[in-house]
Design an enzyme around this catalytic site. Structure first.
Site, PDB file in Angstrom:
ATOM      1  N   ASP A 199      95.062  60.531  31.742  1.00 28.50           N
ATOM      2  CA  ASP A 199      94.889  59.356  30.885  1.00 28.50           C
ATOM      3  C   ASP A 199      95.390  59.554  29.451  1.00 28.50           C
ATOM      4  O   ASP A 199      94.726  59.173  28.500  1.00 28.50           O
ATOM      5  CB  ASP A 199      93.398  58.994  30.840  1.00 28.50           C
ATOM      6  CG  ASP A 199      92.537  60.191  30.456  1.00 28.50           C
ATOM      7  OD1 ASP A 199      93.074  61.161  29.884  1.00 28.50           O
ATOM      8  OD2 ASP A 199      91.324  60.158  30.732  1.00 28.50           O
ATOM      9  N   GLU A 255      92.098  56.424  25.874  1.00 29.39           N
ATOM     10  CA  GLU A 255      92.303  56.898  27.248  1.00 29.39           C
ATOM     11  C   GLU A 255      91.868  55.902  28.322  1.00 29.39           C
ATOM     12  O   GLU A 255      92.479  55.822  29.382  1.00 29.39           O
ATOM     13  CB  GLU A 255      91.563  58.234  27.461  1.00 29.39           C
ATOM     14  CG  GLU A 255      92.178  59.420  26.716  1.00 29.39           C
ATOM     15  CD  GLU A 255      91.602  59.606  25.313  1.00 29.39           C
ATOM     16  OE1 GLU A 255      90.943  58.674  24.784  1.00 29.39           O
ATOM     17  OE2 GLU A 255      91.813  60.689  24.736  1.00 29.39           O
ATOM     18  N   ARG A 265      89.155  61.311  19.674  1.00 32.10           N
ATOM     19  CA  ARG A 265      89.492  60.511  18.491  1.00 32.10           C
ATOM     20  C   ARG A 265      88.293  59.740  17.956  1.00 32.10           C
ATOM     21  O   ARG A 265      88.100  59.625  16.751  1.00 32.10           O
ATOM     22  CB  ARG A 265      90.590  59.497  18.844  1.00 32.10           C
ATOM     23  CG  ARG A 265      91.955  60.100  18.901  1.00 32.10           C
ATOM     24  CD  ARG A 265      92.963  59.084  19.422  1.00 32.10           C
ATOM     25  NE  ARG A 265      94.195  59.747  19.775  1.00 32.10           N
ATOM     26  CZ  ARG A 265      95.190  60.006  18.923  1.00 32.10           C
ATOM     27  NH1 ARG A 265      95.091  59.617  17.671  1.00 32.10           N
ATOM     28  NH2 ARG A 265      96.262  60.641  19.306  1.00 32.10           N
ATOM     29  N   HIS A 281      90.571  72.626  18.241  1.00 30.53           N
ATOM     30  CA  HIS A 281      91.751  71.834  18.600  1.00 30.53           C
ATOM     31  C   HIS A 281      92.702  71.817  17.399  1.00 30.53           C
ATOM     32  O   HIS A 281      92.238  71.841  16.251  1.00 30.53           O
ATOM     33  CB  HIS A 281      91.269  70.411  18.915  1.00 30.53           C
ATOM     34  CG  HIS A 281      92.231  69.604  19.712  1.00 30.53           C
ATOM     35  ND1 HIS A 281      93.198  68.849  19.119  1.00 30.53           N
ATOM     36  CD2 HIS A 281      92.373  69.437  21.051  1.00 30.53           C
ATOM     37  CE1 HIS A 281      93.900  68.244  20.074  1.00 30.53           C
ATOM     38  NE2 HIS A 281      93.421  68.576  21.250  1.00 30.53           N
ATOM     39  N   HIS A 295      87.089  67.122  20.155  1.00 25.57           N
ATOM     40  CA  HIS A 295      88.389  66.634  19.678  1.00 25.57           C
ATOM     41  C   HIS A 295      88.603  65.149  19.872  1.00 25.57           C
ATOM     42  O   HIS A 295      89.615  64.615  19.421  1.00 25.57           O
ATOM     43  CB  HIS A 295      89.525  67.392  20.370  1.00 25.57           C
ATOM     44  CG  HIS A 295      89.678  67.032  21.827  1.00 25.57           C
ATOM     45  ND1 HIS A 295      90.506  66.034  22.258  1.00 25.57           N
ATOM     46  CD2 HIS A 295      89.080  67.517  22.938  1.00 25.57           C
ATOM     47  CE1 HIS A 295      90.432  65.926  23.581  1.00 25.57           C
ATOM     48  NE2 HIS A 295      89.566  66.812  24.009  1.00 25.57           N
ATOM     49  N   GLU A 315      94.199  62.252  39.560  1.00 26.56           N
ATOM     50  CA  GLU A 315      92.951  61.978  38.840  1.00 26.56           C
ATOM     51  C   GLU A 315      92.831  60.481  38.525  1.00 26.56           C
ATOM     52  O   GLU A 315      92.647  60.053  37.395  1.00 26.56           O
ATOM     53  CB  GLU A 315      92.831  62.804  37.554  1.00 26.56           C
ATOM     54  CG  GLU A 315      91.422  62.863  36.987  1.00 26.56           C
ATOM     55  CD  GLU A 315      91.356  63.633  35.671  1.00 26.56           C
ATOM     56  OE1 GLU A 315      91.716  63.073  34.638  1.00 26.56           O
ATOM     57  OE2 GLU A 315      90.948  64.810  35.697  1.00 26.56           O
TER      58      GLU A 315
HETATM   59  N1  UDP Z   1      91.154  74.837  27.100  1.00 25.68           N
HETATM   60  C1  UDP Z   1      91.904  75.997  26.866  1.00 25.68           C
HETATM   61  N2  UDP Z   1      91.741  76.653  25.673  1.00 25.68           N
HETATM   62  C2  UDP Z   1      90.905  76.200  24.702  1.00 25.68           C
HETATM   63  C3  UDP Z   1      90.153  75.021  24.937  1.00 25.68           C
HETATM   64  C4  UDP Z   1      90.304  74.362  26.155  1.00 25.68           C
HETATM   65  O1  UDP Z   1      92.681  76.425  27.711  1.00 25.68           O
HETATM   66  O2  UDP Z   1      90.836  76.834  23.640  1.00 25.68           O
HETATM   67  C5  UDP Z   1      91.348  74.093  28.373  1.00 25.68           C
HETATM   68  C6  UDP Z   1      90.079  73.842  29.158  1.00 25.68           C
HETATM   69  O3  UDP Z   1      89.826  74.869  30.085  1.00 25.68           O
HETATM   70  C7  UDP Z   1      90.366  72.523  29.863  1.00 25.68           C
HETATM   71  C8  UDP Z   1      91.327  71.834  28.947  1.00 25.68           C
HETATM   72  O4  UDP Z   1      91.831  72.808  28.057  1.00 25.68           O
HETATM   73  O5  UDP Z   1      91.009  72.737  31.108  1.00 25.68           O
HETATM   74  C9  UDP Z   1      90.588  70.745  28.217  1.00 25.68           C
HETATM   75  O6  UDP Z   1      91.401  70.216  27.281  1.00 25.68           O
HETATM   76  P1  UDP Z   1      90.868  69.181  26.208  1.00 25.68           P
HETATM   77  O7  UDP Z   1      89.411  69.353  26.001  1.00 25.68           O
HETATM   78  O8  UDP Z   1      91.773  69.319  25.047  1.00 25.68           O
HETATM   79  O9  UDP Z   1      91.210  67.782  26.878  1.00 25.68           O
HETATM   80  P2  UDP Z   1      90.399  66.721  27.762  1.00 25.68           P
HETATM   81  O10 UDP Z   1      90.028  67.393  29.040  1.00 25.68           O
HETATM   82  O11 UDP Z   1      89.245  66.240  26.973  1.00 25.68           O
HETATM   83  O12 UDP Z   1      91.385  65.620  27.993  1.00 25.68           O
END
Ligand code: UDP
Length: 366
Positions: free
Chosen positions: A97, A133, A208, A239, A206, A119
């Site tokens: 998303d 998203e 928004r 982030h 992180h 997904e």
């Molecule tokens: N992740 C990572 N290193 C970090 C923080 C998160 O590899 O320092 C991975 C985590 O395992 C997950 C993904 O990044 O698979 C999550 O990303 P994020 O939280 O940025 O995005 P969202 O899932 O909220 O879209």
């Protein structure tokens, strides 16, 4: 030979698409190309490296401010239009998303390339949460021909929106495929060495809609919970968004028992997750990963599109009110029976076989 193009551009998409890229590349009867948009310029490449996935196409997106979503979307559309013209895939896959997901599906729609959505069907039913998203995922549903729903609830959301049942495939989430390759007993890294035998809180934030005061309130609650308990530490891999870093540094930088780090490699992150006492996050993927590992998660958002973990009791949506987050943290830290009620693994998000299922379905359909 038929050609599949995988399009992704952010860290979470890479975590969830690389296992699928590897699975498809193992299959003989299809050519698999990977296009990365570099929407996340800094934190995407380490994930590609972790899976040894080399992209066939890489967009050179112009620099843009994180808040300039129109500029980002326009650049993605133009770049992906050219990639599609060059590569001429028989079908394309997008995941999740993000702006890349949305622009990828739209560019394919314009170019008459059929799209599969990995997904599919996650919903909060609130266009403002998560923003933007929720719009992206709903819009991609309108454009996709194959809907790979991670769970039965996601499938039901799609059915309610009128998606043809025969186009929906419940596969599990490919994030669990990734998790199965990274978590190891006896893993060591600098974060785990620093935490020692203390109880570790893993924090990520992180979204928004949480930038500024909401994030500040959540981080202050974490700091208070840590400072009051000598056997508790917290780690926050920040982030790269400058607004996130400013808040994290302002609230946590001078706290001895909080480690603020740069983003960490995927295997490091997953193994820290596996050894943490509890998680505070507004992330999507982290909710799935942590719940699968049986780690209690306080979801610092007002709504989640991952209700399976809430129903199972492992995720708790606590919002961003500081007092509320602090109370929830205190309960888990001080009341072993409350902790035990949340600390159990949720199988709903997948069993590690999602990529294989998606690849089987695609090869049959092509
Ligand atoms: N992740 C990572 N290193 C970090 C923080 C998160 O590899 O320092 C991975 C985590 O395992 C997950 C993904 O990044 O698979 C999550 O990303 P994020 O939280 O940025 O995005 P969202 O899932 O909220 O879209």
């Amino acid at each position: 030979m038929k050609k599949i193009l995988l399009i992704f551009g952010t860290r979470p998409e890479a975590v969830k698409m690389c296992p699928l890229a590897l699975e498809l590349r193992r299959r003989q009867d299809v050519q698999t190309l990977v296009c990365v948009t570099n929407q996340h310029r800094e934190i995407l490449p380490p994930v590609l490296d972790a899976f040894h996935v080399t992209p066939d196409e890489t967009l050179d997106l112009p620099e843009h401010a994180p808040e300039d979503l129109s500029g980002l979307t326009a650049a993605l559309l133009a770049g992906l239009r050219d990639v599609l013209a060059r590569t001429k895939p028989d079908l394309a896959l997008v995941q999740g998303d993000t702006a890349t997901t949305f622009a990828g599906a739209l560019a394919c729609f314009y170019a008459h390339v059929p799209v599969g959505h990995v997904e599919a069907g996650l919903r909060t039913f609130d266009m403002t949460r998560p923003w933007p998203e929720e719009l992206y995922r709903r819009a991609v549903t309108l454009m996709a021909r194959w809907h790979f729903a991670p769970t039965g609830q996601a499938r039901d959301n799609l059915l309610r929106e009128g998606v043809d049942r025969s186009r929906i495939f419940v596969t599990g989430n490919t994030v669990i495929d990734a998790l199965r390759t990274t978590v190891q007993d006896n893993y060591v890294n600098h974060i785990l060495a620093w935490a020692g035998s203390d109880r570790l809180l893993l924090v990520t934030a992180h979204r928004r809609e949480n930038l500024g005061p909401p994030m500040e309130r959540v981080l202050r609650a974490v700091r208070r919970a840590v400072e009051e308990r000598p056997d508790v530490k917290a780690v926050y891999p920040m982030h790269p968004n400058p607004a996130v870093r400013r808040t994290a540094q302002a609230v946590l930088a001078d706290c001895e028992r909080v480690l603020l780090t740069e983003p960490v490699a995927l295997a490091d992150f997953h193994n820290v997750l596996a050894r943490s006492f509890l998680i505070v996050t507004d992330s999507g993927g982290v909710q799935e990963e942590a719940a699968s590992l049986g780690k209690p998660v306080l979801v610092a958002r007002d709504a989640t599109e991952r209700p399976e973990g809430v129903a199972a009791g492992t995720l708790r949506v606590v919002g961003t009110d500081g007092e509320n987050v602090y109370r929830a943290l205190s309960k888990l830290l001080d009341d072993p029976s409350a902790y035990a009620k949340m600390a159990h693994a949720v199988p709903a998000y997948g069993d590690g076989g999602a990529s294989k299922r998606i690849a089987d379905i695609l090869l049959e359909e092509m």
